[in-house]
Design a protein around this motif. Structure first.
Motif, short mmCIF file in Angstrom:
data_model
loop_
_atom_site.label_atom_id
_atom_site.label_comp_id
_atom_site.label_asym_id
_atom_site.label_seq_id
_atom_site.Cartn_x
_atom_site.Cartn_y
_atom_site.Cartn_z
N PHE A 124 29.40 62.95 43.68
CA PHE A 124 29.44 62.78 45.13
C PHE A 124 29.35 61.32 45.51
O PHE A 124 28.37 60.87 46.10
N GLY A 125 30.34 60.53 45.17
CA GLY A 125 30.40 59.17 45.65
C GLY A 125 30.44 58.09 44.60
O GLY A 125 30.55 58.35 43.40
N THR A 126 30.36 56.87 45.11
CA THR A 126 30.41 55.67 44.28
C THR A 126 29.44 54.64 44.87
O THR A 126 28.84 54.88 45.91
N ASN A 127 29.36 53.50 44.22
CA ASN A 127 28.60 52.38 44.76
C ASN A 127 29.53 51.30 45.35
O ASN A 127 29.14 50.16 45.49
N ASN A 128 30.76 51.68 45.68
CA ASN A 128 31.71 50.71 46.20
C ASN A 128 31.24 50.03 47.48
O ASN A 128 31.45 48.84 47.66
N GLN A 129 30.59 50.76 48.37
CA GLN A 129 30.12 50.17 49.62
C GLN A 129 29.08 49.08 49.33
O GLN A 129 29.13 48.00 49.91
N LEU A 130 28.17 49.36 48.42
CA LEU A 130 27.16 48.37 48.04
C LEU A 130 27.81 47.11 47.46
O LEU A 130 27.46 45.99 47.82
N TRP A 131 28.77 47.28 46.57
CA TRP A 131 29.45 46.14 45.95
C TRP A 131 30.25 45.37 47.00
O TRP A 131 30.26 44.15 47.00
N PHE A 132 30.93 46.08 47.88
CA PHE A 132 31.69 45.45 48.96
C PHE A 132 30.78 44.58 49.82
O PHE A 132 31.06 43.41 50.07
N ASP A 133 29.66 45.15 50.26
CA ASP A 133 28.72 44.43 51.11
C ASP A 133 28.13 43.21 50.40
O ASP A 133 28.00 42.14 50.99
N THR A 134 27.79 43.36 49.13
CA THR A 134 27.18 42.26 48.37
C THR A 134 28.17 41.12 48.17
O THR A 134 27.84 39.95 48.37
N ILE A 135 29.39 41.44 47.77
CA ILE A 135 30.40 40.40 47.56
C ILE A 135 30.73 39.71 48.88
O ILE A 135 30.83 38.48 48.95
N LYS A 136 30.85 40.49 49.92
CA LYS A 136 31.14 39.92 51.25
C LYS A 136 30.03 38.96 51.67
O LYS A 136 30.29 37.88 52.20
N GLN A 163 36.13 55.75 48.09
CA GLN A 163 37.18 54.85 48.56
C GLN A 163 37.29 53.70 47.57
O GLN A 163 36.27 53.18 47.12
N PRO A 164 38.51 53.30 47.23
CA PRO A 164 38.65 52.19 46.27
C PRO A 164 38.27 50.85 46.89
O PRO A 164 38.39 50.64 48.10
N LEU A 165 37.79 49.98 46.05
CA LEU A 165 37.49 48.60 46.43
C LEU A 165 38.63 47.74 45.91
O LEU A 165 38.89 47.71 44.71
N ARG A 166 39.35 47.09 46.83
CA ARG A 166 40.51 46.28 46.45
C ARG A 166 40.12 44.80 46.50
O ARG A 166 39.57 44.33 47.50
N LEU A 167 40.43 44.11 45.41
CA LEU A 167 40.20 42.67 45.34
C LEU A 167 41.52 41.97 45.07
O LEU A 167 42.23 42.32 44.13
N ARG A 168 41.85 41.00 45.90
CA ARG A 168 43.03 40.17 45.67
C ARG A 168 42.53 38.76 45.38
O ARG A 168 41.72 38.21 46.12
N TYR A 169 43.00 38.19 44.26
CA TYR A 169 42.50 36.89 43.84
C TYR A 169 43.62 36.02 43.27
O TYR A 169 44.65 36.52 42.81
N LYS A 170 43.41 34.72 43.35
CA LYS A 170 44.39 33.74 42.86
C LYS A 170 44.25 33.56 41.35
O LYS A 170 43.15 33.57 40.81
N THR A 171 45.39 33.39 40.70
CA THR A 171 45.44 33.05 39.28
C THR A 171 46.39 31.87 39.12
O THR A 171 47.03 31.44 40.08
N LYS A 172 46.50 31.36 37.91
CA LYS A 172 47.44 30.27 37.65
C LYS A 172 48.88 30.70 37.93
O LYS A 172 49.71 29.91 38.34
N GLU A 173 49.16 31.99 37.68
CA GLU A 173 50.51 32.51 37.83
C GLU A 173 50.83 32.95 39.26
O GLU A 173 51.97 33.22 39.58
#
Length: 131
Positions: A113-125, A89-99
């Protein structure tokens, strides 16, 4: 700067994925090719930022993140990934920029068979909730 996590990222901006059609990725659905993406690089997470370094460079301070989401949506469709996204499943990040605001889709440490997206999602959260 203490590195919390490091990995390999496949990534694209939302407007790049929006132009993607099922016909563009038919081969990816049946072969060993990775999920749809336009850029690759090393991804590094620190306590205050996310950096992707490769052919393109992207730096996102965590305090600029507006949204973090794990899963499919209107832009990055389940049908773009083999096995209908069963292992990825993709990890979507929406962030502010100057523009304004940018949105990226990440696939981190893609394997057969998979990715580490869940780990990254949980850590960033967790990092965002600690602020």
């Amino acid at each position: 700067m203490q590195i919390l996590q490091i990995g390999k990222a496949l990534w694209s901006f939302d407007y790049e994925i929006a132009g993607y059609t099922l016909a563009d990725g038919t081969g990816a659905l049946f072969s060993l090719t990775p999920p749809p993406h336009h850029r690759e690089g090393e991804i590094i997470l620190t306590a205050d930022s996310l950096v992707i370094d490769g052919y393109n460079y992207l730096h996102i301070p965590l305090d600029k993140l507006e949204q973090i989401y794990l899963g499919f949506d209107d832009v990055y469709k389940r049908s773009f990934i083999k096995n209908n996204g069963l292992f990825c499943q993709p990890l979507r990040l929406r962030y502010k920029t100057k523009e304004g605001t940018n949105t990226i889709y990440l696939i981190v440490d893609h394997k057969f068979f998979g990715t580490n997206n869940q780990l990254w999602f949980d850590t960033i959260k967790q990092l965002l909730s600690d602020e």
